[in-house]
Write a protein that holds these residues in place. Structure first.
Motif, PDB file in Angstrom:
ATOM      1  N   LEU A 148       0.820  -1.193   0.000  1.00 55.18           N
ATOM      2  CA  LEU A 148       0.000   0.000   0.000  1.00 55.18           C
ATOM      3  C   LEU A 148       0.862   1.255   0.000  1.00 55.18           C
ATOM      4  N   PRO A 149       0.354   2.348  -0.563  1.00 57.60           N
ATOM      5  CA  PRO A 149       1.075   3.616  -0.486  1.00 57.60           C
ATOM      6  C   PRO A 149       1.270   4.021   0.973  1.00 57.60           C
ATOM      7  N   ARG A 150       2.243   4.890   1.207  1.00 57.79           N
ATOM      8  CA  ARG A 150       2.598   5.267   2.572  1.00 57.79           C
ATOM      9  C   ARG A 150       1.411   5.829   3.351  1.00 57.79           C
ATOM     10  N   LEU A 151       0.642   6.753   2.762  1.00 57.77           N
ATOM     11  CA  LEU A 151      -0.481   7.357   3.476  1.00 57.77           C
ATOM     12  C   LEU A 151      -1.539   6.315   3.818  1.00 57.77           C
ATOM     13  N   ALA A 152      -1.806   5.385   2.895  1.00 58.12           N
ATOM     14  CA  ALA A 152      -2.784   4.331   3.157  1.00 58.12           C
ATOM     15  C   ALA A 152      -2.322   3.452   4.318  1.00 58.12           C
ATOM     16  N   THR A 153      -1.024   3.178   4.379  1.00 57.23           N
ATOM     17  CA  THR A 153      -0.469   2.375   5.463  1.00 57.23           C
ATOM     18  C   THR A 153      -0.622   3.096   6.800  1.00 57.23           C
ATOM     19  N   ILE A 154      -0.310   4.387   6.810  1.00 53.03           N
ATOM     20  CA  ILE A 154      -0.453   5.181   8.037  1.00 53.03           C
ATOM     21  C   ILE A 154      -1.915   5.212   8.483  1.00 53.03           C
ATOM     22  N   TYR A 155      -2.822   5.488   7.551  1.00 50.37           N
ATOM     23  CA  TYR A 155      -4.243   5.527   7.882  1.00 50.37           C
ATOM     24  C   TYR A 155      -4.710   4.183   8.421  1.00 50.37           C
ATOM     25  N   LEU A 156      -4.229   3.096   7.830  1.00 54.94           N
ATOM     26  CA  LEU A 156      -4.633   1.768   8.257  1.00 54.94           C
ATOM     27  C   LEU A 156      -4.231   1.506   9.708  1.00 54.94           C
ATOM     28  N   LEU A 157      -3.001   1.869  10.051  1.00 53.75           N
ATOM     29  CA  LEU A 157      -2.515   1.688  11.417  1.00 53.75           C
ATOM     30  C   LEU A 157      -3.301   2.558  12.395  1.00 53.75           C
ATOM     31  N   GLY A 171     -11.145  13.722  10.343  1.00 53.35           N
ATOM     32  CA  GLY A 171     -10.415  14.624  11.220  1.00 53.35           C
ATOM     33  C   GLY A 171      -9.772  13.875  12.378  1.00 53.35           C
ATOM     34  N   ALA A 172     -10.493  12.893  12.928  1.00 50.44           N
ATOM     35  CA  ALA A 172      -9.954  12.095  14.025  1.00 50.44           C
ATOM     36  C   ALA A 172      -8.768  11.255  13.558  1.00 50.44           C
ATOM     37  N   VAL A 173      -8.846  10.756  12.327  1.00 48.75           N
ATOM     38  CA  VAL A 173      -7.752   9.954  11.764  1.00 48.75           C
ATOM     39  C   VAL A 173      -6.509  10.821  11.592  1.00 48.75           C
ATOM     40  N   ASN A 174      -6.678  11.989  10.992  1.00 49.60           N
ATOM     41  CA  ASN A 174      -5.539  12.892  10.797  1.00 49.60           C
ATOM     42  C   ASN A 174      -4.985  13.380  12.133  1.00 49.60           C
ATOM     43  N   GLY A 175      -5.893  13.599  13.102  1.00 48.06           N
ATOM     44  CA  GLY A 175      -5.462  14.042  14.419  1.00 48.06           C
ATOM     45  C   GLY A 175      -4.619  12.994  15.125  1.00 48.06           C
ATOM     46  N   LYS A 176      -5.052  11.733  15.024  1.00 50.05           N
ATOM     47  CA  LYS A 176      -4.301  10.640  15.640  1.00 50.05           C
ATOM     48  C   LYS A 176      -2.945  10.476  14.958  1.00 50.05           C
ATOM     49  N   ALA A 177      -2.915  10.628  13.642  1.00 53.10           N
ATOM     50  CA  ALA A 177      -1.636  10.551  12.914  1.00 53.10           C
ATOM     51  C   ALA A 177      -0.712  11.667  13.361  1.00 53.10           C
ATOM     52  N   GLY A 178      -1.294  12.836  13.637  1.00 57.06           N
ATOM     53  CA  GLY A 178      -0.497  13.970  14.096  1.00 57.06           C
ATOM     54  C   GLY A 178       0.125  13.713  15.459  1.00 57.06           C
ATOM     55  N   GLU A 179      -0.595  12.978  16.314  1.00 60.02           N
ATOM     56  CA  GLU A 179      -0.066  12.659  17.639  1.00 60.02           C
ATOM     57  C   GLU A 179       1.230  11.856  17.546  1.00 60.02           C
TER      58      GLU A 179
END
Length: 214
Positions: free
Chosen positions: A89-98, A122-130
């Protein structure tokens, strides 16, 4: 096994073939998916077909050294075996999946009677930001492409129109999120994405169900 198959009607044979192809393609079947027209979760034809011919499917995959399992609690039928290769999977898809897996686990721990979870982009992007795994907020185009890809593999289901994608866009996370992740600690995996010298353009996502209850 062959005798059983030959006794099926032509329509049943086609349904059986479709289930086998789907399991090889994505390794799992969902009992229920969200139907936007009905506005609720609906039972899937593939899952019903698989449960109807469950012993046949188990014998079929066993020949290839693949185990077919059913998790009634989660509403997922899945296959396991060393012969199965993970998708790239592309990098962003992998991050979102995790991140989606983390959100799913956190919400399920708050005593939910449902096997699926609803969150927002927004919650997904927020968690990735953490976890500092994104240098900046991805473009709308990149996020839309990523959401569409995860929808294709039935990991999530957007409840709102993708053309109007924003931080408030709601996403259903299906229980099959368990079937597409490594058994390693999710937080540790996310931590590796913040180390830029270790980040590649793609990451392999390997099927496993070490975290799933039997």
């Amino acid at each position: 096994m062959i005798d059983y198959y030959e006794q099926l009607t032509q329509e049943e044979k086609e349904e059986v073939t479709e289930v086998i192809q789907t399991l090889y393609r994505q390794t799992f079947l969902l009992e229920r998916k969200f139907d936007k027209r009905a506005g609720r979760m609906q039972y899937t034809k593939e899952y019903r077909t698989c449960t109807k011919h469950l012993e046949f499917f188990k014998a079929y995959f066993e020949v290839a050294g693949i185990t077919l399992r059913e998790n009634v609690h989660m509403g997922v039928i899945y296959i396991q075996g060393e012969q199965l290769w993970g998708e790239k999977l592309p990098r962003l898809a992998t991050i979102y999946l995790l991140v989606l897996k983390l959100i799913y686990d956190e919400q399920m721990q708050t005593a939910s009677s449902s096997s699926h979870v609803v969150t927002t982009l927004g919650a997904v992007n927020g968690k990735a930001g953490e976890f500092h795994v994104l240098k900046s907020l991805p473009s709308i185009t990149e996020m839309r492409r990523t959401i569409a890809l995860l929808k294709k593999y039935q990991i999530i289901e957007p409840l709102d129109v993708l053309e109007e994608l924003n931080e408030s866009t709601r996403l259903v996370i299906y229980p099959c999120i368990h079937t597409v992740l490594l058994g390693d600690d999710i937080r540790e995996l996310l931590a590796t994405f913040s180390e830029e010298d270790q980040i590649g353009d793609e990451a392999a996502i390997q099927s496993t169900l070490e975290d799933m209850p039997e």
